[in-house]
Design a protein around this motif. Structure first.
Motif, PDB file in Angstrom:
ATOM      1  N   GLN A 229       0.832  -1.206   0.000  1.00 31.17           N
ATOM      2  CA  GLN A 229       0.000   0.000   0.000  1.00 31.17           C
ATOM      3  C   GLN A 229       0.867   1.256   0.000  1.00 31.17           C
ATOM      4  O   GLN A 229       0.600   2.215  -0.731  1.00 31.17           O
ATOM      5  CB  GLN A 229      -0.924   0.026   1.212  1.00 31.17           C
ATOM      6  CG  GLN A 229      -1.830   1.264   1.224  1.00 31.17           C
ATOM      7  CD  GLN A 229      -2.456   1.530   2.572  1.00 31.17           C
ATOM      8  OE1 GLN A 229      -1.792   1.415   3.606  1.00 31.17           O
ATOM      9  NE2 GLN A 229      -3.718   1.886   2.582  1.00 31.17           N
TER      10      GLN A 229
ATOM     11  N   GLU B 176       0.180   3.653  -2.957  1.00 31.01           N
ATOM     12  CA  GLU B 176      -0.786   4.693  -2.611  1.00 31.01           C
ATOM     13  C   GLU B 176      -0.234   5.726  -1.640  1.00 31.01           C
ATOM     14  O   GLU B 176      -0.898   6.723  -1.352  1.00 31.01           O
ATOM     15  CB  GLU B 176      -2.043   4.055  -2.004  1.00 31.01           C
ATOM     16  CG  GLU B 176      -2.702   3.031  -2.913  1.00 31.01           C
ATOM     17  CD  GLU B 176      -3.796   2.239  -2.202  1.00 31.01           C
ATOM     18  OE1 GLU B 176      -4.166   2.635  -1.077  1.00 31.01           O
ATOM     19  OE2 GLU B 176      -4.277   1.249  -2.775  1.00 31.01           O
TER      20      GLU B 176
ATOM     21  N   LEU C 173      -7.093  -1.374   3.897  1.00 30.34           N
ATOM     22  CA  LEU C 173      -6.475  -1.721   2.624  1.00 30.34           C
ATOM     23  C   LEU C 173      -7.562  -2.122   1.642  1.00 30.34           C
ATOM     24  O   LEU C 173      -8.555  -2.746   2.018  1.00 30.34           O
ATOM     25  CB  LEU C 173      -5.490  -2.877   2.814  1.00 30.34           C
ATOM     26  CG  LEU C 173      -4.365  -2.681   3.837  1.00 30.34           C
ATOM     27  CD1 LEU C 173      -3.480  -3.924   3.875  1.00 30.34           C
ATOM     28  CD2 LEU C 173      -3.545  -1.457   3.520  1.00 30.34           C
ATOM     29  N   SER C 174      -7.372  -1.786   0.372  1.00 33.52           N
ATOM     30  CA  SER C 174      -8.375  -2.126  -0.631  1.00 33.52           C
ATOM     31  C   SER C 174      -8.402  -3.635  -0.871  1.00 33.52           C
ATOM     32  O   SER C 174      -7.390  -4.322  -0.707  1.00 33.52           O
ATOM     33  CB  SER C 174      -8.079  -1.407  -1.947  1.00 33.52           C
ATOM     34  OG  SER C 174      -6.913  -1.934  -2.557  1.00 33.52           O
ATOM     35  N   GLY C 175      -9.564  -4.132  -1.264  1.00 36.99           N
ATOM     36  CA  GLY C 175      -9.699  -5.558  -1.551  1.00 36.99           C
ATOM     37  C   GLY C 175      -8.791  -6.000  -2.678  1.00 36.99           C
ATOM     38  O   GLY C 175      -8.241  -7.108  -2.643  1.00 36.99           O
ATOM     39  N   GLN C 176      -8.601  -5.145  -3.685  1.00 33.22           N
ATOM     40  CA  GLN C 176      -7.735  -5.488  -4.813  1.00 33.22           C
ATOM     41  C   GLN C 176      -6.297  -5.625  -4.361  1.00 33.22           C
ATOM     42  O   GLN C 176      -5.589  -6.557  -4.772  1.00 33.22           O
ATOM     43  CB  GLN C 176      -7.844  -4.411  -5.893  1.00 33.22           C
ATOM     44  CG  GLN C 176      -6.943  -4.659  -7.100  1.00 33.22           C
ATOM     45  CD  GLN C 176      -7.148  -3.627  -8.193  1.00 33.22           C
ATOM     46  OE1 GLN C 176      -8.256  -3.367  -8.623  1.00 33.22           O
ATOM     47  NE2 GLN C 176      -6.057  -3.018  -8.631  1.00 33.22           N
TER      48      GLN C 176
END
Length: 283
Positions: A64, A68, A76-79
């Motif tokens: 991340q 980002e 945290l994003s799922g992707q």
């Protein structure tokens, strides 16, 4: 060569590297553990499970940070979680040894390079000089989440009197090693507990990109009010920085403040998260 030509050369090198990585199906890291909880080719389920959970969180948090920025806010994003999932592939004799793999998803943006880039940054973190100044810098660049998970892993090794060895080979065949003992882990715990990321703020500023290195992921810009800001470039902004050099742009920057609680020192670190041409902004 002009600066723009050097940036174009750097971009070509990064593109060639990405093409090499396309042929790697997965990244593999070998882990060897030794200690009271890891004997006779077996492992304490509780200790191993806790260690693996923290290792997964550390790995995903580094990913991340490099894509980002080192934010402390939000999940945290799922992707990203999917692209950085560590899977147990096999075990081997070494008191207790195991191989973890991260499969590449070439259909997802950034996912093909992310596993190797994250391992590179992980080994860079583990090899960081054990000084407050060095730890403050990696905390500012990677964020408080990464520092927290690193601290927990070191503390697990300390409390279980265990040693740990990591081994990973990059796309060029270079082997990366990291070995720590329970004593060294205890020293790391003491050091990390004195460092804290106390603040993380998102800034929106307008200015010109006047310096950049794609190989070192660094940038320098001058804002419209004359302030000079320099720091790391996240992966999401890296692709746009070459085309933005010397131009007026609007950028999003993560500003992280890190304290050394022992000395009272505080330092500020910047991470460039996104870049937009000013002309594209609404009036």
């Amino acid at each position: 060569l002009g600066y723009e030509s050097l940036l174009q050369m750097q971009q070509r090198l990064l593109t060639e590297r990405a093409e090499l990585l396309m042929h790697r199906v997965a990244e593999r890291v070998d882990i060897a553990l030794d200690g009271a909880s890891f004997q006779k080719d077996g492992a304490s389920a509780g200790t191993l499970g806790t260690l693996l959970i923290r290792l997964q969180k550390l790995y995903s948090s580094i990913a991340q940070a490099i894509t980002e920025g080192p934010t402390l806010r939000g999940p945290l994003s799922g992707q990203l979680v999917s692209a950085t999932e560590l899977r147990l592939a096999s075990t081997f004799p070494s008191s207790f040894g195991m191989s973890l793999v991260v499969e590449r998803d070439h259909g997802v943006q950034n996912a093909s390079y992310l596993p190797s880039a994250t391992f590179e940054r992980l080994f860079g973190l583990l090899a960081t000089d054990q000084t407050p100044e060095a730890i403050m810098q990696v905390t500012g660049e990677l964020g408080g989440r990464v520092l927290n998970h690193y601290l927990h892993i070191a503390n697990i090794l300390r409390t279980t009197d265990s040693s740990l060895k990591f081994e990973w080979s990059d796309s060029e065949g270079i082997k990366h090693y990291w070995l720590t003992s329970a004593k060294q882990a205890a020293e790391t715990v003491t050091l990390l507990r004195g460092i804290k990321a106390v603040d993380s703020v998102t800034l929106h500023v307008v200015g010109r990109i006047v310096g950049a290195s794609l190989l070192k992921n660094r940038f320098e810009m001058i804002t419209t009010d004359g302030q000079v800001i320099e720091g790391k470039v996240s992966g999401n902004a890296l692709r746009a920085i070459s085309a933005s050099f010397g131009k007026m742009v609007s950028v999003e920057i993560d500003r992280t403040t890190v304290n050394d609680n022992r000395s009272g020192d505080a330092k500020v670190y910047y991470a460039l998260v996104s870049i937009e041409p000013v002309e594209a902004l609404p009036a």
